[in-house]
Design a protein around this motif. Structure first.
Motif, PDB file in Angstrom:
ATOM      1  N   ILE A 191      31.057  37.691  29.083  1.00  0.00           N
ATOM      2  CA  ILE A 191      31.188  39.335  28.242  1.00  0.00           C
ATOM      3  C   ILE A 191      32.858  39.642  29.268  1.00  0.00           C
ATOM      4  N   ASN A 192      32.923  38.676  30.007  1.00  0.00           N
ATOM      5  CA  ASN A 192      34.162  39.048  30.464  1.00  0.00           C
ATOM      6  C   ASN A 192      34.868  38.605  30.570  1.00  0.00           C
ATOM      7  N   LYS A 193      34.352  36.881  30.099  1.00  0.00           N
ATOM      8  CA  LYS A 193      35.140  35.837  29.808  1.00  0.00           C
ATOM      9  C   LYS A 193      35.781  35.889  28.160  1.00  0.00           C
ATOM     10  N   ASP A 194      34.416  35.923  27.383  1.00  0.00           N
ATOM     11  CA  ASP A 194      34.699  35.988  25.456  1.00  0.00           C
ATOM     12  C   ASP A 194      35.513  37.071  25.388  1.00  0.00           C
ATOM     13  N   MET A 195      35.515  38.088  25.889  1.00  0.00           N
ATOM     14  CA  MET A 195      35.258  39.716  25.946  1.00  0.00           C
ATOM     15  C   MET A 195      36.679  40.247  26.180  1.00  0.00           C
ATOM     16  N   GLY A 196      37.229  39.675  27.564  1.00  0.00           N
ATOM     17  CA  GLY A 196      37.904  39.824  27.677  1.00  0.00           C
ATOM     18  C   GLY A 196      37.787  41.016  28.616  1.00  0.00           C
ATOM     19  N   ILE A 197      36.733  41.664  29.194  1.00  0.00           N
ATOM     20  CA  ILE A 197      36.840  43.341  29.651  1.00  0.00           C
ATOM     21  C   ILE A 197      36.561  42.970  31.360  1.00  0.00           C
ATOM     22  N   SER A 198      37.152  43.702  31.769  1.00  0.00           N
ATOM     23  CA  SER A 198      36.866  43.394  33.312  1.00  0.00           C
ATOM     24  C   SER A 198      35.849  43.962  34.353  1.00  0.00           C
ATOM     25  N   ILE A 199      34.545  43.765  34.983  1.00  0.00           N
ATOM     26  CA  ILE A 199      33.716  43.136  35.483  1.00  0.00           C
ATOM     27  C   ILE A 199      33.931  43.692  36.859  1.00  0.00           C
ATOM     28  N   LEU A 200      33.349  44.994  37.007  1.00  0.00           N
ATOM     29  CA  LEU A 200      32.991  45.822  38.590  1.00  0.00           C
ATOM     30  C   LEU A 200      31.733  45.615  39.040  1.00  0.00           C
ATOM     31  N   LEU A 201      31.358  44.740  39.630  1.00  0.00           N
ATOM     32  CA  LEU A 201      29.415  44.675  40.155  1.00  0.00           C
ATOM     33  C   LEU A 201      29.474  44.707  41.255  1.00  0.00           C
ATOM     34  N   ASN A 202      28.634  45.869  42.088  1.00  0.00           N
ATOM     35  CA  ASN A 202      28.352  45.638  43.350  1.00  0.00           C
ATOM     36  C   ASN A 202      26.672  45.149  43.186  1.00  0.00           C
ATOM     37  N   ILE A 203      26.986  43.970  44.187  1.00  0.00           N
ATOM     38  CA  ILE A 203      25.637  42.947  44.473  1.00  0.00           C
ATOM     39  C   ILE A 203      25.479  42.821  45.998  1.00  0.00           C
ATOM     40  N   HIS A 204      24.004  43.426  46.305  1.00  0.00           N
ATOM     41  CA  HIS A 204      23.039  42.763  46.769  1.00  0.00           C
ATOM     42  C   HIS A 204      23.350  41.205  47.741  1.00  0.00           C
ATOM     43  N   HIS A 205      22.844  40.634  46.602  1.00  0.00           N
ATOM     44  CA  HIS A 205      22.922  38.945  46.652  1.00  0.00           C
ATOM     45  C   HIS A 205      23.376  38.236  46.590  1.00  0.00           C
ATOM     46  N   VAL A 206      24.486  37.693  47.931  1.00  0.00           N
ATOM     47  CA  VAL A 206      25.643  37.517  48.352  1.00  0.00           C
ATOM     48  C   VAL A 206      25.345  35.925  47.037  1.00  0.00           C
ATOM     49  N   GLU A 207      25.210  34.953  47.674  1.00  0.00           N
ATOM     50  CA  GLU A 207      24.571  33.892  47.004  1.00  0.00           C
ATOM     51  C   GLU A 207      25.160  33.617  45.214  1.00  0.00           C
ATOM     52  N   LEU A 208      24.859  35.315  44.603  1.00  0.00           N
ATOM     53  CA  LEU A 208      24.778  35.850  42.742  1.00  0.00           C
ATOM     54  C   LEU A 208      26.233  35.484  43.156  1.00  0.00           C
ATOM     55  N   ALA A 209      26.919  36.224  43.968  1.00  0.00           N
ATOM     56  CA  ALA A 209      28.263  37.027  43.971  1.00  0.00           C
ATOM     57  C   ALA A 209      28.897  35.831  43.996  1.00  0.00           C
ATOM     58  N   LEU A 210      29.107  34.437  45.193  1.00  0.00           N
ATOM     59  CA  LEU A 210      29.885  33.951  45.280  1.00  0.00           C
ATOM     60  C   LEU A 210      29.752  32.867  44.139  1.00  0.00           C
ATOM     61  N   GLN A 211      28.363  32.774  43.319  1.00  0.00           N
ATOM     62  CA  GLN A 211      28.461  32.010  42.822  1.00  0.00           C
ATOM     63  C   GLN A 211      29.790  31.971  41.291  1.00  0.00           C
ATOM     64  N   TYR A 212      29.375  33.146  41.049  1.00  0.00           N
ATOM     65  CA  TYR A 212      29.460  34.221  39.944  1.00  0.00           C
ATOM     66  C   TYR A 212      30.737  34.943  39.235  1.00  0.00           C
ATOM     67  N   ALA A 213      31.464  35.329  40.446  1.00  0.00           N
ATOM     68  CA  ALA A 213      32.541  36.475  40.808  1.00  0.00           C
ATOM     69  C   ALA A 213      34.007  35.160  41.129  1.00  0.00           C
ATOM     70  N   GLN A 214      34.511  36.068  40.133  1.00  0.00           N
ATOM     71  CA  GLN A 214      35.717  34.913  40.427  1.00  0.00           C
ATOM     72  C   GLN A 214      36.647  35.374  41.524  1.00  0.00           C
ATOM     73  N   ARG A 215      36.272  37.397  42.224  1.00  0.00           N
ATOM     74  CA  ARG A 215      37.378  37.467  43.428  1.00  0.00           C
ATOM     75  C   ARG A 215      36.148  38.476  44.427  1.00  0.00           C
ATOM     76  N   ILE A 216      35.872  37.980  45.940  1.00  0.00           N
ATOM     77  CA  ILE A 216      34.730  38.978  46.019  1.00  0.00           C
ATOM     78  C   ILE A 216      35.576  39.799  46.711  1.00  0.00           C
ATOM     79  N   ILE A 217      35.319  41.984  47.088  1.00  0.00           N
ATOM     80  CA  ILE A 217      35.441  42.047  47.660  1.00  0.00           C
ATOM     81  C   ILE A 217      34.293  42.939  48.675  1.00  0.00           C
ATOM     82  N   GLY A 218      34.091  43.256  50.018  1.00  0.00           N
ATOM     83  CA  GLY A 218      33.764  42.612  51.099  1.00  0.00           C
ATOM     84  C   GLY A 218      33.893  43.901  51.500  1.00  0.00           C
TER      85      GLY A 218
END
Length: 252
Positions: A191-218
């Motif tokens: 959705i982010n790539k094809d539709m250009g929608i900004s995604i801001l996602l709060n997530i507990h699973h660090v490994e998923l954050a690192l695998q899928y997000a472009q940018r990390i905010i700690g």
């Protein structure tokens, strides 16, 4: 663009949710927020659409000062920001398409809302949203007959039916098994790539954050302690966010 300028949030009981946060999120970014429980992840996320009011500083979204919005202008502003929750927030005893169509209600005349008279355009929008998340074939099935992953996809389709510029996701995969969690994260990426929608996602699973997000905010104790590319997150960064023992546990 989302911009936090010296933003702080203190709850009535004295708990500090955000502590002098300075942050810019550009259009089209996919950003994951990570940190310990109670660190301020949800507070940061929910400040963007003003589910939580900030205490001080300035928060602007696409040039709009969020704190100044009231009544009709606030409701209109929120329609441009989708929200996906951990608990799906579906009406379980009605059909999938009815759940998705509920996103169109704010745009409808009151008499149409009373009668449930959705337009052909609204129905096409809802079906396209379901197709975008791969569950078009479930459109006329009751929501409570779906798996957890399918229900989260319905929630995501409902958000897409709003035609949002930004999607906020508050622990959207926390209740899902690992395989399904990855599938839902892949939906966010597409959705982010094809539709250009900004995604801001709060997530507990660090490994998923690192695998899928472009940018990390700690975030730790309401303060931003890391803001950068996901591929630059190393042990030292995780230690700064979680502490040494907690960082090891998060990655196991």
């Amino acid at each position: 663009m989302i911009e936090f300028d010296h933003v702080s949030k203190v709850y009535p009981n004295g708990t500090v949710g955000l502590d002098d946060v300075n942050l810019k999120i550009e259009d089209g970014e996919f950003v994951a927020i990570i940190g310990l429980s109670g660190a301020g992840k949800s507070t940061l996320l929910r400040s963007v659409n003003r589910m939580h009011d900030i205490t001080s500083g300035t928060l602007t979204v696409n040039g709009t000062n969020v704190s100044e919005l009231q009544g009709k202008s606030l409701r209109k502003f929120r329609r441009g920001i989708g929200m996906v929750f951990q608990s799906f927030n579906l009406v379980s005893r009605t059909t999938v398409i009815r759940n998705v169509l509920s996103a169109r209600v704010p745009e409808m005349p009151f008499w149409r809302v009373l009668l449930g008279a959705f337009s052909k355009k609204d129905k096409i929008t809802a079906l396209e949203a379901l197709d975008n998340v791969g569950i078009l074939d479930k459109a006329y099935i009751r929501a409570d007959q779906l798996s957890g992953g399918q229900q989260q996809r319905v929630a995501l389709a409902r958000t897409l039916a709003q035609d949002p510029k930004i999607i906020l996701a508050d622990e959207p995969v926390a209740a899902l098994d690992p395989v399904t969690a990855k599938q839902v994260m892949e939906d966010f990426v597409r959705i982010n790539k094809d539709m250009g929608i900004s995604i801001l996602l709060n997530i507990h699973h660090v490994e998923l954050a690192l695998q899928y997000a472009q940018r990390i905010i700690g975030i730790r104790a309401g303060r931003i302690v890391y803001d950068g590319p996901s591929d630059k997150v190393d042990k030292a960064v995780l230690d700064s966010i979680y502490g040494e023992d907690a960082a090891r546990e998060e990655m196991e």
